[in-house]
Design a protein around this motif. Structure first.
Motif, PDB file in Angstrom:
ATOM      1  N   THR A  24       0.868  -1.173   0.000  1.00 56.31           N
ATOM      2  CA  THR A  24       0.000   0.000   0.000  1.00 56.31           C
ATOM      3  C   THR A  24       0.905   1.223   0.000  1.00 56.31           C
ATOM      4  O   THR A  24       1.456   1.595   1.036  1.00 56.31           O
ATOM      5  CB  THR A  24      -0.912   0.016   1.247  1.00 56.31           C
ATOM      6  N   PRO A  25       1.093   1.837  -1.161  1.00 54.41           N
ATOM      7  CA  PRO A  25       2.022   2.971  -1.249  1.00 54.41           C
ATOM      8  C   PRO A  25       1.469   4.216  -0.570  1.00 54.41           C
ATOM      9  O   PRO A  25       0.262   4.346  -0.348  1.00 54.41           O
ATOM     10  CB  PRO A  25       2.175   3.180  -2.750  1.00 54.41           C
ATOM     11  N   LYS A  26       2.375   5.134  -0.251  1.00 51.55           N
ATOM     12  CA  LYS A  26       1.973   6.411   0.342  1.00 51.55           C
ATOM     13  C   LYS A  26       1.414   7.309  -0.752  1.00 51.55           C
ATOM     14  O   LYS A  26       2.078   7.584  -1.743  1.00 51.55           O
ATOM     15  CB  LYS A  26       3.163   7.088   1.003  1.00 51.55           C
ATOM     16  N   THR A  27       0.201   7.742  -0.565  1.00 50.44           N
ATOM     17  CA  THR A  27      -0.447   8.688  -1.472  1.00 50.44           C
ATOM     18  C   THR A  27      -1.615   9.322  -0.730  1.00 50.44           C
ATOM     19  O   THR A  27      -2.197   8.702   0.156  1.00 50.44           O
ATOM     20  CB  THR A  27      -0.939   7.998  -2.768  1.00 50.44           C
ATOM     21  N   LYS A  28      -1.945  10.529  -1.096  1.00 50.11           N
ATOM     22  CA  LYS A  28      -3.108  11.169  -0.484  1.00 50.11           C
ATOM     23  C   LYS A  28      -4.408  10.661  -1.097  1.00 50.11           C
ATOM     24  O   LYS A  28      -5.486  10.950  -0.602  1.00 50.11           O
ATOM     25  CB  LYS A  28      -3.002  12.691  -0.587  1.00 50.11           C
ATOM     26  N   PHE A  29      -4.298   9.873  -2.155  1.00 50.11           N
ATOM     27  CA  PHE A  29      -5.467   9.312  -2.826  1.00 50.11           C
ATOM     28  C   PHE A  29      -5.629   7.864  -2.378  1.00 50.11           C
ATOM     29  O   PHE A  29      -4.972   6.969  -2.888  1.00 50.11           O
ATOM     30  CB  PHE A  29      -5.328   9.439  -4.345  1.00 50.11           C
ATOM     31  N   TYR A  35      -3.434   2.670  -5.598  1.00 52.73           N
ATOM     32  CA  TYR A  35      -2.418   1.726  -5.115  1.00 52.73           C
ATOM     33  C   TYR A  35      -1.914   0.842  -6.257  1.00 52.73           C
ATOM     34  O   TYR A  35      -0.709   0.626  -6.412  1.00 52.73           O
ATOM     35  CB  TYR A  35      -2.968   0.838  -4.004  1.00 52.73           C
ATOM     36  N   ARG A  36      -2.840   0.338  -7.063  1.00 54.97           N
ATOM     37  CA  ARG A  36      -2.466  -0.545  -8.168  1.00 54.97           C
ATOM     38  C   ARG A  36      -1.595   0.188  -9.188  1.00 54.97           C
ATOM     39  O   ARG A  36      -0.542  -0.310  -9.589  1.00 54.97           O
ATOM     40  CB  ARG A  36      -3.729  -1.101  -8.838  1.00 54.97           C
ATOM     41  N   PHE A  37      -2.027   1.389  -9.586  1.00 55.50           N
ATOM     42  CA  PHE A  37      -1.266   2.147 -10.574  1.00 55.50           C
ATOM     43  C   PHE A  37       0.116   2.526 -10.047  1.00 55.50           C
ATOM     44  O   PHE A  37       1.106   2.446 -10.784  1.00 55.50           O
ATOM     45  CB  PHE A  37      -2.023   3.409 -11.004  1.00 55.50           C
ATOM     46  N   ILE A  38       0.203   2.950  -8.811  1.00 55.31           N
ATOM     47  CA  ILE A  38       1.502   3.337  -8.246  1.00 55.31           C
ATOM     48  C   ILE A  38       2.442   2.142  -8.225  1.00 55.31           C
ATOM     49  O   ILE A  38       3.609   2.248  -8.632  1.00 55.31           O
ATOM     50  CB  ILE A  38       1.328   3.939  -6.833  1.00 55.31           C
ATOM     51  N   ASN A  39       1.962   0.997  -7.768  1.00 56.89           N
ATOM     52  CA  ASN A  39       2.813  -0.195  -7.733  1.00 56.89           C
ATOM     53  C   ASN A  39       3.228  -0.627  -9.131  1.00 56.89           C
ATOM     54  O   ASN A  39       4.388  -0.982  -9.367  1.00 56.89           O
ATOM     55  CB  ASN A  39       2.108  -1.345  -7.000  1.00 56.89           C
ATOM     56  N   SER A  72      13.834  10.643 -20.605  1.00 57.21           N
ATOM     57  CA  SER A  72      12.449  10.329 -20.953  1.00 57.21           C
ATOM     58  C   SER A  72      11.873  11.436 -21.812  1.00 57.21           C
ATOM     59  O   SER A  72      12.332  12.580 -21.759  1.00 57.21           O
ATOM     60  CB  SER A  72      11.606  10.200 -19.678  1.00 57.21           C
ATOM     61  N   ASP A  73      10.837  11.103 -22.570  1.00 58.97           N
ATOM     62  CA  ASP A  73      10.189  12.115 -23.393  1.00 58.97           C
ATOM     63  C   ASP A  73       9.204  12.958 -22.580  1.00 58.97           C
ATOM     64  O   ASP A  73       8.832  14.050 -22.983  1.00 58.97           O
ATOM     65  CB  ASP A  73       9.512  11.503 -24.621  1.00 58.97           C
ATOM     66  N   HIS A  74       8.785  12.444 -21.435  1.00 62.82           N
ATOM     67  CA  HIS A  74       7.903  13.202 -20.537  1.00 62.82           C
ATOM     68  C   HIS A  74       7.871  12.481 -19.202  1.00 62.82           C
ATOM     69  O   HIS A  74       8.301  11.340 -19.083  1.00 62.82           O
ATOM     70  CB  HIS A  74       6.477  13.320 -21.102  1.00 62.82           C
ATOM     71  N   GLY A  75       7.368  13.161 -18.204  1.00 62.97           N
ATOM     72  CA  GLY A  75       7.150  12.528 -16.915  1.00 62.97           C
ATOM     73  C   GLY A  75       5.683  12.172 -16.767  1.00 62.97           C
ATOM     74  O   GLY A  75       4.853  12.532 -17.607  1.00 62.97           O
ATOM     75  N   ASP A  76       5.380  11.457 -15.722  1.00 64.25           N
ATOM     76  CA  ASP A  76       3.996  11.129 -15.387  1.00 64.25           C
ATOM     77  C   ASP A  76       3.731  11.521 -13.950  1.00 64.25           C
ATOM     78  O   ASP A  76       4.620  11.446 -13.100  1.00 64.25           O
ATOM     79  CB  ASP A  76       3.734   9.619 -15.524  1.00 64.25           C
ATOM     80  N   ASP A  77       2.530  11.934 -13.698  1.00 61.83           N
ATOM     81  CA  ASP A  77       2.051  12.113 -12.334  1.00 61.83           C
ATOM     82  C   ASP A  77       1.251  10.854 -12.035  1.00 61.83           C
ATOM     83  O   ASP A  77       0.277  10.558 -12.722  1.00 61.83           O
ATOM     84  CB  ASP A  77       1.161  13.355 -12.226  1.00 61.83           C
ATOM     85  N   VAL A  78       1.689  10.109 -11.059  1.00 65.08           N
ATOM     86  CA  VAL A  78       1.017   8.865 -10.720  1.00 65.08           C
ATOM     87  C   VAL A  78       0.462   9.009  -9.303  1.00 65.08           C
ATOM     88  O   VAL A  78       1.095   8.634  -8.332  1.00 65.08           O
ATOM     89  CB  VAL A  78       1.974   7.654 -10.848  1.00 65.08           C
ATOM     90  N   PHE A  79      -0.684   9.651  -9.229  1.00 63.79           N
ATOM     91  CA  PHE A  79      -1.379   9.882  -7.972  1.00 63.79           C
ATOM     92  C   PHE A  79      -0.505  10.615  -6.968  1.00 63.79           C
ATOM     93  O   PHE A  79      -0.531  10.328  -5.778  1.00 63.79           O
ATOM     94  CB  PHE A  79      -1.925   8.559  -7.401  1.00 63.79           C
ATOM     95  N   ASP A  80       0.282  11.573  -7.450  1.00 68.83           N
ATOM     96  CA  ASP A  80       1.047  12.447  -6.557  1.00 68.83           C
ATOM     97  C   ASP A  80       0.246  13.704  -6.244  1.00 68.83           C
ATOM     98  O   ASP A  80      -0.135  13.943  -5.111  1.00 68.83           O
ATOM     99  CB  ASP A  80       2.388  12.837  -7.187  1.00 68.83           C
ATOM    100  N   ASP A  81       0.016  14.513  -7.277  1.00 72.56           N
ATOM    101  CA  ASP A  81      -0.712  15.773  -7.110  1.00 72.56           C
ATOM    102  C   ASP A  81      -2.103  15.720  -7.711  1.00 72.56           C
ATOM    103  O   ASP A  81      -2.900  16.632  -7.509  1.00 72.56           O
ATOM    104  CB  ASP A  81       0.062  16.908  -7.801  1.00 72.56           C
ATOM    105  N   TYR A  82      -2.385  14.685  -8.446  1.00 77.51           N
ATOM    106  CA  TYR A  82      -3.595  14.595  -9.254  1.00 77.51           C
ATOM    107  C   TYR A  82      -4.175  13.200  -9.060  1.00 77.51           C
ATOM    108  O   TYR A  82      -3.430  12.225  -9.024  1.00 77.51           O
ATOM    109  CB  TYR A  82      -3.196  14.852 -10.716  1.00 77.51           C
TER     110      TYR A  82
END
Length: 176
Positions: A24-29, A35-39, A72-82
């Motif tokens: 269970t990763p640390k996230t405000k969401f 959890y699945r996407f972060i892992n 990388s060509d871009h970064g991703d926000d993976v349930f950090d701020d969004y």
């Protein structure tokens, strides 16, 4: 080479043997999808790092004058701020704009090129990939009429400029 290692569809970017993160990763969401996407994202980064390392080790083994750049060509926000995963300039979180940029040079290449700045000293230079052609040309010893070494992070006369995103926002002024 363009790796798709950490693009959406994270679960499809690594073999099952690289499924390491499943906690269970640390996230405000606080929901199962986050959890699945972060892992899955963390697993894809872990596998991507393995691939990059394998390529680098093969290059090192050649013991030739060489270098390797990775970014990388871009970064991703993976349930950090969004409350979602991916990237969109319309949303534009820091995780979407920040990317890894790695430079490795062989001892032979370093001696041959006689870099005007130690590669280790570029780590904290603020840089926009918009000017990559100047860095690439400088490192590759390619010359062209519009080459501007003040835009090459590998050159001692490099000049940091404001990092503008979305055409007008000073990234460093708005960054947390």
């Amino acid at each position: 080479m363009h790796l798709s290692g950490t693009h959406l569809g994270y679960k499809e970017r690594y073999p099952n043997t690289y499924e390491h993160f499943n906690d269970t990763p640390k996230t405000k969401f606080q929901h199962e999808r986050a959890y699945r996407f972060i892992n899955e994202y963390d697993n894809s980064v872990r596998y991507n790092d393995y691939i990059i390392n394998e390529l680098l080790e093969q290059l090192k083994a050649q013991q030739t004058s060489s270098y390797m750049l990775y970014f990388s060509d871009h970064g991703d926000d993976v349930f950090d701020d969004y409350d979602n995963a991916g990237h969109s300039e319309d949303i534009g979180t820091n995780g979407m704009f920040e990317i890894p940029y790695i430079t490795w040079v062989s001892p032979q290449f370093k001696e041959q090129l006689k870099l005007s700045v130690e590669v280790a000293k570029i780590e904290n230079r603020k840089y926009l990939m918009d000017e990559f052609i100047h860095a690439f040309a400088d490192l590759s010893q390619i010359s062209f009429h519009a080459l501007d070494k003040t835009k090459s992070i590998y050159y001692s006369t490099y000049v940091e400029k404001p990092r503008l995103i979305k055409g007008k926002i000073d990234y460093d002024a708005q960054k947390d």
